[in-house]
Design a protein around this motif. Structure first.
Motif, short mmCIF file in Angstrom:
data_model
loop_
_atom_site.label_atom_id
_atom_site.label_comp_id
_atom_site.label_asym_id
_atom_site.label_seq_id
_atom_site.Cartn_x
_atom_site.Cartn_y
_atom_site.Cartn_z
N ILE A 86 0.83 -1.20 0.00
CA ILE A 86 0.00 0.00 0.00
C ILE A 86 0.87 1.25 0.00
CG2 ILE A 86 -1.78 1.26 1.28
CD1 ILE A 86 -2.54 -1.46 2.56
N LYS A 87 0.43 2.25 -0.78
CA LYS A 87 1.10 3.55 -0.79
C LYS A 87 0.19 4.59 -0.15
CE LYS A 87 3.72 2.60 -5.01
NZ LYS A 87 3.98 3.02 -6.42
N ASP A 88 0.81 5.54 0.53
CA ASP A 88 0.03 6.59 1.17
C ASP A 88 -0.80 7.33 0.13
OD1 ASP A 88 -0.68 7.50 3.63
OD2 ASP A 88 1.12 8.68 4.00
N GLY A 89 -2.04 7.66 0.50
CA GLY A 89 -2.95 8.35 -0.40
C GLY A 89 -3.88 7.43 -1.16
N GLN A 90 -3.65 6.11 -1.05
CA GLN A 90 -4.49 5.16 -1.79
C GLN A 90 -5.79 4.87 -1.04
OE1 GLN A 90 -1.86 1.75 -2.56
NE2 GLN A 90 -1.51 2.54 -4.63
N THR A 91 -6.74 4.30 -1.80
CA THR A 91 -8.00 3.82 -1.22
C THR A 91 -7.93 2.31 -1.11
OG1 THR A 91 -9.24 5.66 -2.20
CG2 THR A 91 -10.51 3.72 -1.50
N ILE A 92 -8.22 1.80 0.08
CA ILE A 92 -8.05 0.38 0.39
C ILE A 92 -9.41 -0.25 0.73
CG2 ILE A 92 -6.85 -1.30 1.85
CD1 ILE A 92 -5.07 0.54 0.07
N ASP A 115 -7.78 0.94 -4.87
CA ASP A 115 -6.46 0.50 -5.32
C ASP A 115 -6.19 -0.96 -4.96
OD1 ASP A 115 -5.14 3.06 -6.38
OD2 ASP A 115 -5.93 3.71 -4.45
N TRP A 116 -6.37 -1.29 -3.68
CA TRP A 116 -6.15 -2.66 -3.21
C TRP A 116 -7.32 -3.09 -2.34
CZ3 TRP A 116 -1.82 -5.43 -4.62
CH2 TRP A 116 -0.73 -4.70 -5.10
N THR A 117 -7.87 -4.26 -2.60
CA THR A 117 -8.83 -4.86 -1.68
C THR A 117 -8.26 -6.19 -1.19
OG1 THR A 117 -10.83 -3.84 -2.57
CG2 THR A 117 -11.11 -5.93 -1.45
N PHE A 118 -8.29 -6.37 0.12
CA PHE A 118 -7.78 -7.59 0.75
C PHE A 118 -8.94 -8.32 1.42
CE2 PHE A 118 -4.32 -4.49 0.80
CZ PHE A 118 -3.34 -5.19 0.11
N ASP A 119 -8.99 -9.62 1.21
CA ASP A 119 -10.12 -10.40 1.73
C ASP A 119 -9.66 -11.82 2.02
OD1 ASP A 119 -12.71 -10.87 2.55
OD2 ASP A 119 -13.63 -10.29 0.64
N GLY A 120 -10.49 -12.57 2.74
CA GLY A 120 -10.20 -13.96 3.05
C GLY A 120 -11.11 -14.88 2.26
N ALA A 127 -15.05 -5.88 -5.35
CA ALA A 127 -14.09 -6.45 -6.29
C ALA A 127 -14.18 -5.78 -7.66
CB ALA A 127 -14.32 -7.96 -6.42
N GLN A 128 -15.39 -5.43 -8.08
CA GLN A 128 -15.59 -4.84 -9.40
C GLN A 128 -14.90 -3.49 -9.56
OE1 GLN A 128 -19.83 -4.70 -10.20
NE2 GLN A 128 -19.80 -6.67 -11.23
N VAL A 129 -14.77 -2.76 -8.47
CA VAL A 129 -14.16 -1.42 -8.56
C VAL A 129 -12.71 -1.42 -8.08
CG1 VAL A 129 -16.38 -0.26 -8.31
CG2 VAL A 129 -15.02 -0.71 -6.27
N SER A 130 -12.14 -2.61 -7.85
CA SER A 130 -10.78 -2.71 -7.32
C SER A 130 -9.77 -3.02 -8.42
CB SER A 130 -10.71 -3.80 -6.24
OG SER A 130 -11.54 -3.49 -5.15
N LYS A 131 -8.65 -2.28 -8.42
CA LYS A 131 -7.56 -2.61 -9.34
C LYS A 131 -6.97 -3.97 -8.99
CE LYS A 131 -5.97 2.18 -10.04
NZ LYS A 131 -4.81 3.10 -9.84
N HIS A 132 -6.84 -4.22 -7.68
CA HIS A 132 -6.27 -5.48 -7.20
C HIS A 132 -7.23 -6.06 -6.16
CE1 HIS A 132 -2.26 -4.39 -8.86
NE2 HIS A 132 -2.59 -3.17 -8.46
N TYR A 133 -7.73 -7.28 -6.43
CA TYR A 133 -8.58 -7.97 -5.45
C TYR A 133 -7.79 -9.18 -4.96
CZ TYR A 133 -12.62 -10.07 -3.18
OH TYR A 133 -13.49 -10.61 -2.25
N VAL A 134 -7.25 -9.08 -3.76
CA VAL A 134 -6.24 -10.01 -3.27
C VAL A 134 -6.80 -10.86 -2.13
CG1 VAL A 134 -3.88 -10.21 -2.39
CG2 VAL A 134 -4.53 -8.23 -3.79
N LEU A 135 -6.66 -12.18 -2.25
CA LEU A 135 -7.07 -13.07 -1.16
C LEU A 135 -5.86 -13.41 -0.30
CD1 LEU A 135 -9.69 -15.63 -2.52
CD2 LEU A 135 -10.01 -13.35 -1.55
#
Length: 244
Positions: free
Chosen positions: A24-30, A83-88, A113-121
């Motif tokens: 993650i970079k500062d200023g991003q939406t998570i 920018d990044w979405t993290f999920d289990g 997930a649809q609006v995320s650049k990265h959808y990370v499990l």
């Protein structure tokens, strides 16, 4: 021995959380889903040097934890891109297809997930697919007046469901819909089951994630960042799953 295994599991999940923070970079939406791994990310964010990020979450538990940590929360409606979405997940297979049944918030998670650049499990070894995990039900969000017709249709596929109940009343989603847990008995092929469920009027969503996942953070002895559409990394993922 059990305490040692439990401690190792906690350390493993903390490693994944710390790795995620470094992406993650500062200023991003998570974006954040729910569960133990995600809660560790929240706690790591609170301690990190990232002070200008925005967080959107569809999990009430994660939202409460973010509020307790004093993190900057925004509503889903306020963001155009994440920018990044993290999920289990409950399990994930070699095709980067996952089942996410327990939370019952898959409709909102798929929107995220649809609006995320990265959808990370976030994945540990116990989440890797094996045939026994097909016993886990598939959660579906359904319209309240569709129970009878959906049950009738599912019986044609030798499948049935249980309605999620709390205090003798159906559990409702934030949209006022019901949640059912479908037990599928004659197939373990996610694509087939997903196609059938998608075809049934009254089902709003189901908990198979077949195309949403872009990456996996996997930790056994060390954290691996594996991308779905990078051939060499896909081969590495095949080898990891094949070791089971």
């Amino acid at each position: 021995m059990c305490k040692l295994i439990s401690r190792r599991c906690i350390i493993t999940k903390e490693n994944i959380a710390n790795f995620a923070i470094n992406l993650i970079k500062d200023g991003q939406t998570i974006g954040l889903g729910g569960g133990r791994n995600v809660s560790l990310i929240v706690k790591s964010l609170e301690k990190s040097s990232l002070k200008h990020i925005r967080i959107v979450t569809v999990s009430n538990e994660t939202k409460t934890l973010c509020e307790q940590m004093g993190l900057n929360l925004v509503e889903f409606e306020e963001v155009d891109q994440v920018d990044w979405t993290f999920d289990g997940c409950d399990w994930i297979n070699r095709k980067f297809q996952a089942l996410k049944t327990r939370g019952g918030i898959q409709t909102e998670e798929k929107m995220l997930a649809q609006v995320s650049k990265h959808y990370v499990l976030l994945v540990t070894k116990d989440k890797l697919y094996d045939p026994k995990k097909t016993e886990l039900p598939i959660c579906c969000e359904i319209l309240p007046n569709s129970i009878k017709v959906i049950r009738k249709k599912l019986l044609n596929y030798n499948a049935d469901f249980n309605l999620r109940i709390s205090n003798n009343m159906p559990i409702k989603t934030r949209h006022g819909n019901y949640l059912i847990d479908v037990q599928w008995k004659n197939s373990d092929i996610p694509e087939y089951i997903s196609t059938v469920l998608d075809s049934l009027a009254g089902i709003v969503s189901h908990s198979f994630f077949l195309n949403e996942i872009t990456e996996v953070l996997y930790n056994d002895d060390n954290v691996k960042h594996i991308h779905k559409k990078r051939e060499r990394e896909e081969e590495e993922w095949e080898n990891i799953i094949g070791e089971l």
